[in-house]
Write a protein that holds these residues in place. Sequence first.
Motif, PDB file in Angstrom:
ATOM      1  N   UNK A   1      45.628  31.977  43.642  1.00 14.49           N
ATOM      2  CA  UNK A   1      45.241  31.398  44.945  1.00 14.49           C
ATOM      3  C   UNK A   1      43.779  31.688  45.258  1.00 14.49           C
ATOM      4  N   UNK A   2      42.957  31.575  44.250  1.00 16.41           N
ATOM      5  CA  UNK A   2      41.548  31.980  44.347  1.00 16.41           C
ATOM      6  C   UNK A   2      40.662  30.743  44.500  1.00 16.41           C
ATOM      7  N   UNK A   3      39.964  30.658  45.617  1.00 17.87           N
ATOM      8  CA  UNK A   3      39.013  29.575  45.866  1.00 17.87           C
ATOM      9  C   UNK A   3      37.615  30.165  45.935  1.00 17.87           C
ATOM     10  N   UNK A   4      36.721  29.677  45.096  1.00 14.92           N
ATOM     11  CA  UNK A   4      35.347  30.179  45.086  1.00 14.92           C
ATOM     12  C   UNK A   4      34.588  29.589  46.260  1.00 14.92           C
ATOM     13  N   UNK A   5      34.069  30.457  47.110  1.00 16.00           N
ATOM     14  CA  UNK A   5      33.340  30.014  48.294  1.00 16.00           C
ATOM     15  C   UNK A   5      31.828  30.121  48.133  1.00 16.00           C
ATOM     16  N   UNK A   6      31.377  31.053  47.298  1.00 18.51           N
ATOM     17  CA  UNK A   6      29.944  31.224  47.078  1.00 18.51           C
ATOM     18  C   UNK A   6      29.717  32.064  45.831  1.00 18.51           C
TER      19      UNK A   6
ATOM     20  N   UNK B   1      35.323  34.906  46.734  1.00 18.81           N
ATOM     21  CA  UNK B   1      36.501  34.056  46.759  1.00 18.81           C
ATOM     22  C   UNK B   1      37.384  34.303  47.955  1.00 18.81           C
ATOM     23  N   UNK B   2      38.071  33.250  48.353  1.00 20.06           N
ATOM     24  CA  UNK B   2      39.088  33.363  49.394  1.00 20.06           C
ATOM     25  C   UNK B   2      40.450  33.266  48.726  1.00 20.06           C
TER      26      UNK B   2
ATOM     27  N   UNK C   1      39.575  37.810  51.620  1.00 21.57           N
ATOM     28  CA  UNK C   1      38.380  37.618  50.798  1.00 21.57           C
ATOM     29  C   UNK C   1      38.349  38.619  49.652  1.00 21.57           C
ATOM     30  N   UNK C   2      37.880  38.157  48.485  1.00 20.67           N
ATOM     31  CA  UNK C   2      37.731  39.004  47.299  1.00 20.67           C
ATOM     32  C   UNK C   2      36.370  38.713  46.687  1.00 20.67           C
TER      33      UNK C   2
END
Length: 460
Positions: free
Chosen positions: A273-278, A290-291, A296-297
């Motif tokens: 469930x990892x979405x790269x945000x920056x 990642x969110x 946040x991670x």
Amino acid sequence: MKAGLPVIVIGAGPVGLAAAAHLLENGLTPLVLEAGPRVGEAIRAWGHTRLFSPWKYDVDAACARLLAADGWLAPRDTALPTGEALVADYLEPLAATVALAPHIRTGAEVIAVSRVGLDKTHSRNRDDTPFLVRIAGAGGSFEDLQARAVIDTSGTWRTPNPLGQAGLPAAGETEAGTRITAPLPDVTGRDRAQFAGRHVLVVGAGHSAANTLLALGELAAAEPGTRISWAVRGASAAGAFGGGDLDGLPARGRLGTRLRKLVESGAVELHTSFTITAITTSTDGLVVHGATADGAVDLAVDVVVPATGFRPNLDILKELRLELDPGVEAPRELGPLIDPEFHSCGTVPAHGAKVLAHPEKDFYLAGMKSYGRAPTFLLATGYEQVRSIAAALAGNQAAADAVHLELPRTGVCSSDLGSGDDEQFAEAGARETSCCGTNDPVLLGYPARTGPLKGGRMEA
């Protein structure tokens, strides 16, 4: 006005060369334009990997007939070629045949396709007007060629999907530069120094990701300090492990089994469930922000390997009247048949010129590019596409409409490529809803894995 002009084929990969072979068999004159210096240039980029499928599913029938006329000795049907072997033992001999060699031009990058004297707003006499195909020259110059028809088989390899969410690059993604590698790097071969002793993050849940993770696992065993992280957008990576011993393609089954063991052993640290945000770049490496479902991670890594799929470059076709599926960016009639959000168990119907047609008469997308953003393309599908297109252009509508496709039945569900973590070829996998049957997207012509490490390198 178009009499005597060639049919221009864009791209000299397996489907492009097959298109040329079928055009010749139908009495038409092809001209294959390849941007790279050699045929099969995209395949060479992942040539170190081995295909899931044996040779008997990787060779087009018309191409085999051309090769046989030149005395070609076909590889053993049941052998699994590497990408390098596919080029060296099939595409290069094919391009060198007496029949085909005069019709191939390398180093010819197509930068635009239109109609002679007409932009897309003009209708009068459009269908009878030759195509204008512009290729790049030195120092910003260009050369214009004319064609009676155009088949674009240029693929999608040069336009990978970004790492960020919503189909957009993450903040800082461009600035990361070479710390984000090309897809399917040669981890234990020519690119070894980029990964040995480093912390590597692989992003994606398909077979490209699996191949890279397995290679990294072997590298880590030989190179202390090599760390492996794996980020997937889905809630689980279970689908990426495939059918194991039940898989109808044993090479693919072994791939999933070995990957599962790497994760369970802790050699690969999985983030779901990892979405790269920056992405933040520093002198020490990258921080991938990642969110996740748990909050946040931030992952501090040295290098990122993208395995998030590809999309078509449609910029060169802006002056043509195309009718594309609004979501998948495939020809409109094909889109619903391959939409990865809904495409599931069953069969992707064999399809040809009629399904692939556009309002722009005698222009066709074929091969991987015809599937747009869908990851479920098969080499055999592309071969049947161009057989039908060649027949249609020759005026043999009955042959064009008689589409047929035979694929092996695997009896298991395909790998999970959910939420955009797809691959270069359909041979690369489908998404979470994909299942079993003859439409299994990893049947033909996609890299499985190379052999074990030998002397610090992977043995082909």
